[in-house]
Design a protein around this motif. Structure first.
Motif, PDB file in Angstrom:
ATOM      1  N   GLY A  10       0.766  -1.092   0.141  1.00  0.00           N
ATOM      2  CA  GLY A  10      -0.111   0.105   0.105  1.00  0.00           C
ATOM      3  C   GLY A  10       0.882   1.236  -0.013  1.00  0.00           C
ATOM      4  O   GLY A  10       2.179   0.944  -0.475  1.00  0.00           O
ATOM      5  N   PRO A  11       0.404   2.392   0.476  1.00  0.00           N
ATOM      6  CA  PRO A  11       1.200   3.780   0.882  1.00  0.00           C
ATOM      7  C   PRO A  11       2.519   3.198   1.319  1.00  0.00           C
ATOM      8  O   PRO A  11       2.607   2.421   2.486  1.00  0.00           O
ATOM      9  N   ALA A  12       3.588   3.598   0.884  1.00  0.00           N
ATOM     10  CA  ALA A  12       5.172   3.613   1.692  1.00  0.00           C
ATOM     11  C   ALA A  12       5.065   4.365   3.067  1.00  0.00           C
ATOM     12  O   ALA A  12       4.513   5.382   3.167  1.00  0.00           O
ATOM     13  N   PRO A  13       5.472   3.649   3.972  1.00  0.00           N
ATOM     14  CA  PRO A  13       5.379   4.523   5.385  1.00  0.00           C
ATOM     15  C   PRO A  13       6.230   5.730   5.139  1.00  0.00           C
ATOM     16  O   PRO A  13       7.289   5.701   4.705  1.00  0.00           O
ATOM     17  N   GLU A  14       5.661   6.612   6.289  1.00  0.00           N
ATOM     18  CA  GLU A  14       6.566   7.868   6.074  1.00  0.00           C
ATOM     19  C   GLU A  14       7.168   8.224   7.445  1.00  0.00           C
ATOM     20  O   GLU A  14       6.546   8.111   8.630  1.00  0.00           O
ATOM     21  N   GLY A  15       8.610   8.506   7.558  1.00  0.00           N
ATOM     22  CA  GLY A  15       9.142   8.483   8.807  1.00  0.00           C
ATOM     23  C   GLY A  15       9.159   7.324   9.468  1.00  0.00           C
ATOM     24  O   GLY A  15       9.296   6.401   8.842  1.00  0.00           O
ATOM     25  N   GLU A  16       9.523   7.418  10.807  1.00  0.00           N
ATOM     26  CA  GLU A  16       9.725   6.385  11.440  1.00  0.00           C
ATOM     27  C   GLU A  16       8.558   5.532  12.004  1.00  0.00           C
ATOM     28  O   GLU A  16       7.516   6.457  12.705  1.00  0.00           O
ATOM     29  N   VAL A  17       8.321   4.303  12.041  1.00  0.00           N
ATOM     30  CA  VAL A  17       6.972   3.658  12.110  1.00  0.00           C
ATOM     31  C   VAL A  17       6.999   2.510  12.952  1.00  0.00           C
ATOM     32  O   VAL A  17       8.237   1.782  12.955  1.00  0.00           O
ATOM     33  N   ARG A  18       6.071   2.243  13.672  1.00  0.00           N
ATOM     34  CA  ARG A  18       6.339   1.010  14.689  1.00  0.00           C
ATOM     35  C   ARG A  18       5.854  -0.291  14.024  1.00  0.00           C
ATOM     36  O   ARG A  18       4.849  -0.141  13.105  1.00  0.00           O
ATOM     37  N   VAL A  19       6.534  -1.187  13.711  1.00  0.00           N
ATOM     38  CA  VAL A  19       5.964  -2.427  13.205  1.00  0.00           C
ATOM     39  C   VAL A  19       6.603  -3.741  13.764  1.00  0.00           C
ATOM     40  O   VAL A  19       7.033  -3.942  14.476  1.00  0.00           O
ATOM     41  N   GLY A  20       6.066  -4.986  13.147  1.00  0.00           N
ATOM     42  CA  GLY A  20       6.504  -6.325  13.611  1.00  0.00           C
ATOM     43  C   GLY A  20       7.184  -6.667  12.496  1.00  0.00           C
ATOM     44  O   GLY A  20       6.927  -6.518  11.234  1.00  0.00           O
ATOM     45  N   ALA A  21       8.436  -7.177  12.738  1.00  0.00           N
ATOM     46  CA  ALA A  21       9.341  -7.715  11.660  1.00  0.00           C
ATOM     47  C   ALA A  21       9.284  -9.078  11.737  1.00  0.00           C
ATOM     48  O   ALA A  21       9.770  -9.734  12.843  1.00  0.00           O
ATOM     49  N   GLN A  22       9.367  -9.759  10.526  1.00  0.00           N
ATOM     50  CA  GLN A  22       9.364 -11.412  10.466  1.00  0.00           C
ATOM     51  C   GLN A  22      10.652 -11.478   9.347  1.00  0.00           C
ATOM     52  O   GLN A  22      10.625 -10.796   8.273  1.00  0.00           O
ATOM     53  N   VAL A  23      11.698 -12.568   9.557  1.00  0.00           N
ATOM     54  CA  VAL A  23      12.750 -12.737   8.657  1.00  0.00           C
ATOM     55  C   VAL A  23      12.751 -14.020   8.062  1.00  0.00           C
ATOM     56  O   VAL A  23      13.520 -14.297   7.281  1.00  0.00           O
ATOM     57  N   ARG A  24      11.871 -14.686   8.512  1.00  0.00           N
ATOM     58  CA  ARG A  24      11.595 -16.105   7.995  1.00  0.00           C
ATOM     59  C   ARG A  24      10.200 -16.594   7.474  1.00  0.00           C
ATOM     60  O   ARG A  24       9.252 -16.041   8.310  1.00  0.00           O
ATOM     61  N   ALA A  25       9.888 -17.335   6.646  1.00  0.00           N
ATOM     62  CA  ALA A  25       8.438 -17.504   6.407  1.00  0.00           C
ATOM     63  C   ALA A  25       7.588 -18.180   7.129  1.00  0.00           C
ATOM     64  O   ALA A  25       6.341 -17.636   7.351  1.00  0.00           O
ATOM     65  N   HIS A  26       8.025 -18.885   8.284  1.00  0.00           N
ATOM     66  CA  HIS A  26       7.341 -19.445   9.165  1.00  0.00           C
ATOM     67  C   HIS A  26       8.075 -18.899  10.754  1.00  0.00           C
ATOM     68  O   HIS A  26       7.731 -19.528  11.743  1.00  0.00           O
ATOM     69  N   GLY A  27       8.699 -17.847  10.645  1.00  0.00           N
ATOM     70  CA  GLY A  27       9.478 -17.377  12.005  1.00  0.00           C
ATOM     71  C   GLY A  27       8.449 -16.468  12.597  1.00  0.00           C
ATOM     72  O   GLY A  27       7.292 -16.331  12.271  1.00  0.00           O
TER      73      GLY A  27
END
Length: 371
Positions: free
Chosen positions: A295-312
């Motif tokens: 969707g729209p690219a986030p602007e500035g610093e945003v809180r997210v959840g980060a996942q680095v593996r398919a089922h991680g």
């Protein structure tokens, strides 16, 4: 709508096609021929896109009474997925071919052809959800969300889809658990109702990635060293190793402290594999490029959840997009250390269950000192 149902020959895509038809869409089944020399039979549950799979997909289409075609995308798959996979490993990175296939094949080559032929969308058997919300301009905005079945959720490998691709995508199984899908397939009389799921890398059906790469790249013997440069063993090719790997190192002697050792770095230029203790794997800062936004690219610093593996696991983090000289860089600062992050992997960002986007990891490091 006129919809192309991508039919792999498995139970998920079969039920997805059936649901699109039941919803009143005009559905045409398409099986993608992705191998230049498809085997006549799969090896247990490994692999996909074989001649057997094409036949299974055709039988489902016959039961549904929909047109069915096989589209040959083998050359495109070789160039955009297999060659990319090989080059990434040769460069000391660890790619995810499923993300690249979704980006370049299913929702680029397949979708582009479908739209050119007058279809409106592509439906697949992925476990993910598309949620429509008002866009504030009188229209709707489509969002990609996790599936309700966490064990089958495939939103990670769909994190490469941009807003335009998502606008023409359907995932009919996102609100369903796998057992229900198999029950529905059986009720519909599909032969594939009990067919095993395919897993691992589809173009390496025996699961031996190291052997496959060795045949493609040839043997390239080199040293396995510790962080001080001391030689601890030999390898047949640095391309066969990935950050975080512990097994298959065949070191000449154990560590003096008895601690297990892991791959902490792959150096393609010197053809070295560097090993160290587990504490060297922890990172809390990840940098990625090739950003793709659902969707729209986030602007500035945003809180997210980060996942680095398919089922991680998903980890709380802060992300900043639009960094770097070309503005295509994403910096992810994790709240805590995580282990085994390899260049070439993808980091997919979430806002709750919504997929924000993804980036291909170029570097990772420990920014904060361990507590």
């Amino acid at each position: 709508m006129r919809v192309v149902a991508a039919m792999s020959g498995g139970v998920d895509s079969a039920v997805a096609a059936a649901r699109m038809l039941a919803a009143g869409h005009e559905v045409v089944g398409v099986h993608l021929a992705l191998s230049r020399s498809a085997a006549t039979l799969r090896e247990s549950a490994r692999g996909c896109c074989t001649i057997e799979d094409a036949g299974d997909a055709r039988r489902v289409a016959d039961v549904l009474g929909i047109p069915f075609y096989v589209w040959d995308l083998a050359d495109r798959f070789e160039r955009d997925v297999i060659a990319d996979f090989t080059a990434e490993y040769a460069a000391g990175r660890t790619p995810n071919p499923c993300l690249r296939c979704n980006e370049k094949i299913k929702f680029a080559a397949l979708l582009d052809k479908a739209l050119a032929l007058g279809f409106d969308a592509v439906a697949t058997g992925h476990y993910a959800q598309v949620v429509e919300r008002p866009d504030g301009l009188g229209g709707v905005q489509r969002e990609l969300h996790r599936a309700v079945d966490p064990a089958k959720d495939q939103s990670y490998v769909l994190g490469v889809l941009d807003a335009e691709q998502l606008a023409h995508a359907f995932f009919p199984l996102g609100d369903t658990v796998k057992t229900q899908v198999r029950e529905e397939a059986a009720e519909r009389g599909f032969y594939v109702a009990r067919k095993p799921d395919s897993h691992d890398i589809c173009f390496i059906p025996d699961g031996d990635t190291r052997g496959w790469l060795g045949r493609r790249l040839g043997e390239a013997p080199g040293d396995i060293v510790d962080t001080s440069g001391e030689v601890l063993g030999r390898h047949a090719g640095a391309f066969a190793y990935t950050v975080g790997q512990r097994r298959g190192l065949a070191l000449s002697r154990p560590a003096a402290d008895g601690q297990p050792r892991y791959v902490v770095e792959v150096r393609p230029d010197s053809n070295q594999v560097v090993v160290g203790t587990a504490d060297l794997l922890g990172v809390d800062l990840v940098t990625g490029t090739h950003a793709r936004w659902c969707g729209p690219a986030p602007e500035g610093e945003v809180r997210v959840g980060a996942q680095v593996r398919a089922h991680g696991e998903e980890f709380p983090a802060t992300a900043t997009a639009g960094t770097g000289p070309d503005g295509d860089e994403v910096v992810v600062r994790l709240d805590s250390r995580i282990r085994g992050v390899a260049p070439g992997q993808s980091v997919v960002l979430y806002d709750g269950t919504r997929v924000v986007g993804s980036a291909t990891i170029t570097a990772s490091r420990l920014q904060r000192s361990p507590a």
